[in-house]
Design a protein around this motif. Structure first.
Motif, PDB file in Angstrom:
ATOM      1  N   GLN A 110       6.861  17.519   0.879  1.00 26.22           N
ATOM      2  CA  GLN A 110       5.442  17.686   0.573  1.00 26.22           C
ATOM      3  C   GLN A 110       5.262  18.518  -0.688  1.00 26.22           C
ATOM      4  O   GLN A 110       4.420  18.205  -1.545  1.00 26.22           O
ATOM      5  N   GLY A 111       6.058  19.579  -0.801  1.00 21.97           N
ATOM      6  CA  GLY A 111       5.966  20.424  -1.990  1.00 21.97           C
ATOM      7  C   GLY A 111       6.386  19.708  -3.259  1.00 21.97           C
ATOM      8  O   GLY A 111       5.836  19.978  -4.337  1.00 21.97           O
ATOM      9  N   ILE A 112       7.327  18.766  -3.156  1.00 24.79           N
ATOM     10  CA  ILE A 112       7.738  17.983  -4.322  1.00 24.79           C
ATOM     11  C   ILE A 112       6.687  16.939  -4.672  1.00 24.79           C
ATOM     12  O   ILE A 112       6.401  16.673  -5.846  1.00 24.79           O
ATOM     13  N   ALA A 113       6.074  16.329  -3.648  1.00 23.81           N
ATOM     14  CA  ALA A 113       5.082  15.279  -3.881  1.00 23.81           C
ATOM     15  C   ALA A 113       3.806  15.812  -4.516  1.00 23.81           C
ATOM     16  O   ALA A 113       3.152  15.111  -5.297  1.00 23.81           O
ATOM     17  N   LEU A 114       3.443  17.057  -4.196  1.00 23.18           N
ATOM     18  CA  LEU A 114       2.177  17.618  -4.694  1.00 23.18           C
ATOM     19  C   LEU A 114       2.089  17.638  -6.218  1.00 23.18           C
ATOM     20  O   LEU A 114       1.119  17.121  -6.789  1.00 23.18           O
ATOM     21  N   PRO A 115       3.063  18.206  -6.948  1.00 20.73           N
ATOM     22  CA  PRO A 115       2.940  18.201  -8.417  1.00 20.73           C
ATOM     23  C   PRO A 115       3.105  16.814  -9.030  1.00 20.73           C
ATOM     24  O   PRO A 115       2.637  16.578 -10.151  1.00 20.73           O
ATOM     25  N   ILE A 116       3.771  15.897  -8.327  1.00 20.43           N
ATOM     26  CA  ILE A 116       3.973  14.556  -8.885  1.00 20.43           C
ATOM     27  C   ILE A 116       2.707  13.716  -8.768  1.00 20.43           C
ATOM     28  O   ILE A 116       2.260  13.088  -9.743  1.00 20.43           O
ATOM     29  N   TRP A 117       2.089  13.705  -7.581  1.00 19.00           N
ATOM     30  CA  TRP A 117       0.935  12.828  -7.346  1.00 19.00           C
ATOM     31  C   TRP A 117      -0.389  13.578  -7.211  1.00 19.00           C
ATOM     32  O   TRP A 117      -1.439  12.947  -7.156  1.00 19.00           O
ATOM     33  N   GLY A 118      -0.335  14.913  -7.143  1.00 18.58           N
ATOM     34  CA  GLY A 118      -1.563  15.681  -7.044  1.00 18.58           C
ATOM     35  C   GLY A 118      -2.158  15.643  -5.644  1.00 18.58           C
ATOM     36  O   GLY A 118      -1.621  15.035  -4.723  1.00 18.58           O
ATOM     37  N   ARG A 119      -3.325  16.294  -5.522  1.00 15.16           N
ATOM     38  CA  ARG A 119      -3.993  16.357  -4.222  1.00 15.16           C
ATOM     39  C   ARG A 119      -4.852  15.135  -3.935  1.00 15.16           C
ATOM     40  O   ARG A 119      -5.237  14.902  -2.784  1.00 15.16           O
ATOM     41  N   GLU A 120      -5.193  14.377  -4.970  1.00 14.43           N
ATOM     42  CA  GLU A 120      -6.094  13.248  -4.760  1.00 14.43           C
ATOM     43  C   GLU A 120      -5.393  12.132  -3.990  1.00 14.43           C
ATOM     44  O   GLU A 120      -4.174  11.994  -4.013  1.00 14.43           O
ATOM     45  N   ALA A 121      -6.204  11.332  -3.297  1.00 11.06           N
ATOM     46  CA  ALA A 121      -5.691  10.206  -2.526  1.00 11.06           C
ATOM     47  C   ALA A 121      -5.532   8.983  -3.424  1.00 11.06           C
ATOM     48  O   ALA A 121      -6.251   8.826  -4.417  1.00 11.06           O
ATOM     49  N   HIS A 122      -4.605   8.126  -3.083  1.00 11.38           N
ATOM     50  CA  HIS A 122      -4.318   6.922  -3.864  1.00 11.38           C
ATOM     51  C   HIS A 122      -4.448   5.703  -2.967  1.00 11.38           C
ATOM     52  O   HIS A 122      -4.186   5.758  -1.765  1.00 11.38           O
ATOM     53  N   VAL A 123      -4.823   4.590  -3.561  1.00  9.60           N
ATOM     54  CA  VAL A 123      -4.946   3.346  -2.819  1.00  9.60           C
ATOM     55  C   VAL A 123      -4.303   2.227  -3.630  1.00  9.60           C
ATOM     56  O   VAL A 123      -4.263   2.287  -4.872  1.00  9.60           O
ATOM     57  N   VAL A 124      -3.781   1.234  -2.933  1.00  5.25           N
ATOM     58  CA  VAL A 124      -3.091   0.104  -3.562  1.00  5.25           C
ATOM     59  C   VAL A 124      -3.937  -1.148  -3.363  1.00  5.25           C
ATOM     60  O   VAL A 124      -4.569  -1.320  -2.317  1.00  5.25           O
ATOM     61  N   PRO A 125      -3.988  -2.050  -4.353  1.00  2.00           N
ATOM     62  CA  PRO A 125      -4.721  -3.311  -4.152  1.00  2.00           C
ATOM     63  C   PRO A 125      -4.145  -4.097  -2.979  1.00  2.00           C
ATOM     64  O   PRO A 125      -2.961  -4.013  -2.682  1.00  2.00           O
ATOM     65  N   PRO A 126      -4.986  -4.871  -2.287  1.00  2.00           N
ATOM     66  CA  PRO A 126      -4.481  -5.692  -1.170  1.00  2.00           C
ATOM     67  C   PRO A 126      -3.383  -6.637  -1.618  1.00  2.00           C
ATOM     68  O   PRO A 126      -3.333  -7.082  -2.771  1.00  2.00           O
ATOM     69  N   PHE A 127      -2.485  -6.942  -0.699  1.00  2.00           N
ATOM     70  CA  PHE A 127      -1.370  -7.820  -1.016  1.00  2.00           C
ATOM     71  C   PHE A 127      -1.818  -9.255  -1.259  1.00  2.00           C
ATOM     72  O   PHE A 127      -1.109 -10.034  -1.894  1.00  2.00           O
TER      73      PHE A 127
END
Length: 294
Positions: A110-127
């Motif tokens: 979790q600590g590694i992911a925070l600086p890489i992707w930030g606190r904001e949420a991400h979404v992926v286009p539908p398959f």
């Protein structure tokens, strides 16, 4: 009395949650079957799968057919690194030490992911751009159908792998009797590393396929991991069939509790169910005899 449309729509929501829990639970079982370790960092692999796929598709513009295999390959490599560098040095130090190590690994990821992707949420286009399926006024999105089909396909593939393939049988033998496996020429360390790679990749697959339906953030893996562990315990720790059944059961239960009781008490009721169920069947639905049963 709720009408059939409401009941069906709630069931569809439960199937969506259940497919996610089932996939993560199956990944937990995969790791457990080859190393007898419950990895409490599996929720973070779920998150890494969703966030990595979002990076490839949203930022780099990769098509899905490239982004998804790349995501799973990165997850598998991460699994091998974790097994070799984190788990193997402490696996003979006792169950408590290994559990603490996987929890520490979860917090570290979790600590590694925070600086890489930030606190904001991400979404992926539908398959797929297919319209939702309508059943008696209730709607089931194409992405949900994909998630459910992938969960069933993963179960079928693992069932065949552990029951009929030489590699799967060797992995079971290495986990149950490592000394005997070494005596007949089986590389236990290599198979364990492969099992961890596969388990982490399965956790990442769960995050990748659910990313088009949910906003994924760096800290979103804790509750899915806990629910998946409940599904694993309900099904039997070493049973992939149990993980599948337990995952869908927990998902449906949670959806109906939220829909017809209260969202505030949903988690408490699910945990009370786990306590009651394990008091009734301590070994889960399919037992934990570790004889390779699915």
């Amino acid at each position: 009395m709720p009408d059939i449309t409401v009941l069906l729509q709630t069931a569809f929501s439960g199937l969506t949650l259940g497919a996610v829990y089932a996939l993560i639970a199956v990944s937990l079982v995969m790791v457990y079957k080859v190393s007898k370790i419950v990895c409490f960092a599996q929720g973070e692999f779920f998150v890494i799968g969703g966030l990595t796929l979002a990076t490839f598709t949203n930022q780099l513009g990769w098509p899905l057919w490239q982004a998804l295999p790349a995501t799973l390959a990165i997850a598998a490599l991460l699994g091998m690194v974790i097994e070799r560098g984190v788990i193997r040095p402490v696996r003979h130090e006792g169950v408590g030490t290994v559990i603490v190590m996987t929890i520490a690994l979860s917090i570290s990821l979790q600590g590694i992911a925070l600086p890489i992707w930030g606190r904001e949420a991400h979404v992926v286009p539908p398959f797929t751009g297919l319209p939702p399926l309508e059943v008696l006024g209730a709607f089931l999105s194409a992405q949900v159908i994909i998630v459910i089909l992938i969960a069933l396909a993963v179960f079928a593939a693992l069932w065949y792998f552990f029951e009929y393939s030489l590699l799967g049988i060797a992995m079971r033998a290495a986990a149950q009797a490592p000394i005997g496996a070494r005596l007949v020429g089986i590389s236990v360390s290599r198979l364990t590393r492969f099992g961890w790679a596969s388990g982490v990749a399965l956790g990442a697959l769960a995050g990748a396929v659910i990313a088009p339906l949910l906003f994924v953030s760096y800290s979103a893996g804790t509750l899915p991991m806990v629910k998946a562990f409940i599904a694993m315990a309900v099904g039997g720790l070493s049973s992939t069939a149990g993980a599948l059944v337990g995952g869908f059961a927990i998902g449906l239960m949670e959806a109906y509790i939220v829909g017809f009781v209260s969202s505030e008490f949903a988690d408490a009721i699910v945990f009370l169910f786990l306590i009651g169920f394990l008091l009734w069947r301590p070994n889960g639905l399919f037992g934990t005899d570790d004889k390779g049963g699915m």
